[in-house]
Design a protein around this motif. Structure first.
Motif, mmCIF file in Angstrom:
data_model
loop_
_atom_site.group_PDB
_atom_site.id
_atom_site.type_symbol
_atom_site.label_atom_id
_atom_site.label_comp_id
_atom_site.label_asym_id
_atom_site.label_seq_id
_atom_site.Cartn_x
_atom_site.Cartn_y
_atom_site.Cartn_z
ATOM 1 N N VAL A 159 40.002 35.711 33.189
ATOM 2 C CA VAL A 159 40.804 36.851 33.559
ATOM 3 C C VAL A 159 41.754 36.257 34.746
ATOM 4 O O VAL A 159 42.846 37.046 34.550
ATOM 5 C CB VAL A 159 39.897 37.948 34.219
ATOM 6 C CG1 VAL A 159 38.813 38.640 33.161
ATOM 7 C CG2 VAL A 159 39.360 37.440 35.421
ATOM 8 N N ARG A 160 41.422 35.379 35.371
ATOM 9 C CA ARG A 160 42.466 34.834 36.331
ATOM 10 C C ARG A 160 43.793 34.069 35.589
ATOM 11 O O ARG A 160 44.855 34.405 35.809
ATOM 12 C CB ARG A 160 41.862 33.843 37.490
ATOM 13 C CG ARG A 160 42.891 33.416 38.422
ATOM 14 C CD ARG A 160 42.004 32.441 39.438
ATOM 15 N NE ARG A 160 40.960 33.234 40.103
ATOM 16 C CZ ARG A 160 39.647 33.019 39.898
ATOM 17 N NH1 ARG A 160 39.509 31.989 38.831
ATOM 18 N NH2 ARG A 160 38.455 33.414 40.403
ATOM 19 N N ASP A 161 43.299 33.464 34.455
ATOM 20 C CA ASP A 161 44.159 32.488 33.733
ATOM 21 C C ASP A 161 45.310 33.399 32.991
ATOM 22 O O ASP A 161 46.572 33.543 32.959
ATOM 23 C CB ASP A 161 43.603 31.632 32.675
ATOM 24 C CG ASP A 161 43.220 30.357 33.343
ATOM 25 O OD1 ASP A 161 43.381 30.524 34.569
ATOM 26 O OD2 ASP A 161 42.389 29.752 32.694
ATOM 27 N N GLN A 162 44.612 34.586 32.266
ATOM 28 C CA GLN A 162 45.414 35.859 31.738
ATOM 29 C C GLN A 162 46.309 36.350 32.388
ATOM 30 O O GLN A 162 47.291 36.750 32.234
ATOM 31 C CB GLN A 162 44.297 36.433 30.764
ATOM 32 C CG GLN A 162 45.068 37.215 29.797
ATOM 33 C CD GLN A 162 45.480 36.516 28.448
ATOM 34 O OE1 GLN A 162 45.505 35.290 28.655
ATOM 35 N NE2 GLN A 162 45.954 37.186 27.422
ATOM 36 N N ALA A 163 45.821 36.892 33.686
ATOM 37 C CA ALA A 163 46.693 37.625 34.616
ATOM 38 C C ALA A 163 47.699 36.819 35.009
ATOM 39 O O ALA A 163 48.801 37.509 35.162
ATOM 40 C CB ALA A 163 45.678 37.943 35.618
#
Length: 335
Positions: free
Chosen positions: A164-168
């Motif tokens: 989720v952090r990478d995609q955000a």
């Protein structure tokens, strides 16, 4: 239901689960419309069918048609609350229901252009073995660096946070990662931070150290506060979700006994237990509490801070520990 957020929809994944149901109720109480994603409609509370502000969608996020079904549900939503994930101890279940489902959700968020994701993680992602007894665990503490020595749940939650952090960052969306402690309520009161339970017995491994708990009502309130206060686009904020006035282990067990369980408490010195662990080979085949890193994560006597929960989300506690535990034992549910 409140009207302050009328016309604003929030999508909740894992909506029929323990946390998901509470989140749906709390968001409705704050006036949001909710699009509830469940794997099987039969698991949705009957009361949802009588609420025009709740739309129920049967979607297996990890299934072959997950993404195709998902995009229509996400269109127009102001935020997604991601509660879906496996609680099973099996690594395969986490790979499918936690990681694959999250990848599909993130693809759907990208296609639908949703600007805010509230992701439910866990306090289990922290590295505890290097903290001194009595230290305070907060958001500045290091994440687990050798998850292979922990359990499948910790490993999956760490990997899920990375996703989720990478995609955000790629999408430029606002991301709030909530890391609750052991969530309790509505008849679910035991947690692995007090010892080992079997039959009418509890092997209590120490009385010192706070029990990192979050009453279900408080966790749902944190989710609603996070939805109402999105951070700047592209930012990732991390907030531990814990009750005020956390009890020491001894106080927690005494309150738990009022429920009728455990009938007998067998106190065992943590030092003796640690000595036993040191004599055993380090292998994943052993039960978690017989492995040093798992034992430290669950039972090292620590203090815990929820300062960021108050400061960043404007969260306030609704119940003290004794009251919350009494409600949990009695099966009381907040709307």
């Amino acid at each position: 239901m409140g009207e302050m957020n009328a016309g604003k929809y929030v999508v909740v994944t894992g909506a029929a689960g323990f946390v998901g149901r509470a989140a749906v109720a709390k968001l409705r109480g704050h006036g949001y419309g909710v699009r509830a994603i469940v794997r099987r409609k039969s698991t949705a509370p009957k009361a949802w069918g009588e609420d025009v502000g709740i739309e129920v969608s049967e979607i297996d996020l990890a299934g072959v048609d997950g993404l195709g079904q998902l995009c229509g549900v996400l269109n127009g939503a102001i935020a997604v609350v991601h509660c879906a994930g496996s609680l099973s101890g099996a690594a395969g279940a986490h790979e499918r229901d936690t990681l694959t489902a999250t990848r599909v959700l993130l693809d759907g968020i990208a296609q639908a252009g949703v600007a805010h994701l509230v992701h439910l993680s866990s306090l289990a992602v922290y590295q505890v073995r290097n903290l001194a007894a009595g230290a305070c665990l907060d958001e500045s503490c290091a994440l687990e660096s050798r998850p292979e020595r922990r359990d499948a749940y910790c490993q999956a939650k760490l990997a899920q946070e990375d996703l989720v952090r990478d995609q955000a960052m790629k999408q430029g969306i606002a991301l709030t990662v909530l890391r609750p402690g052991a969530i309790y309520g509505d008849g679910q009161v035991f947690n692995a931070h007090i010892g080992v339970g079997f039959g009418p017995f509890l092997i209590q491994l120490g009385r010192r150290g706070q029990v990192p708990i979050a009453y279900i009502e408080h966790c749902a309130k944190a989710i609603a506060c996070a939805v109402a206060r999105p951070d700047e686009a592209g930012n990732c904020r991390v907030i531990n979700v814990l009750d005020d006035g956390l009890p020491e282990r001894g106080a927690f067990v005494r309150a738990l006994q009022k429920s009728g369980w455990p009938r007998w408490v067998l106190p065992v010195s943590p030092t003796i237990w640690s000595t036993l662990i040191a004599l055993l080979p380090e292998t994943e085949k052993l039960p978690g509490l017989l492995r040093s890193d798992v034992f430290a994560a669950r039972l090292k006597p620590l203090r815990y801070s929820n300062q960021q929960l108050h400061e960043q989300l404007g969260w306030t506690s609704t119940y003290g520990f004794e009251d919350a535990m009494a409600r949990a034992v009695g099966g009381a549910v907040d709307a």
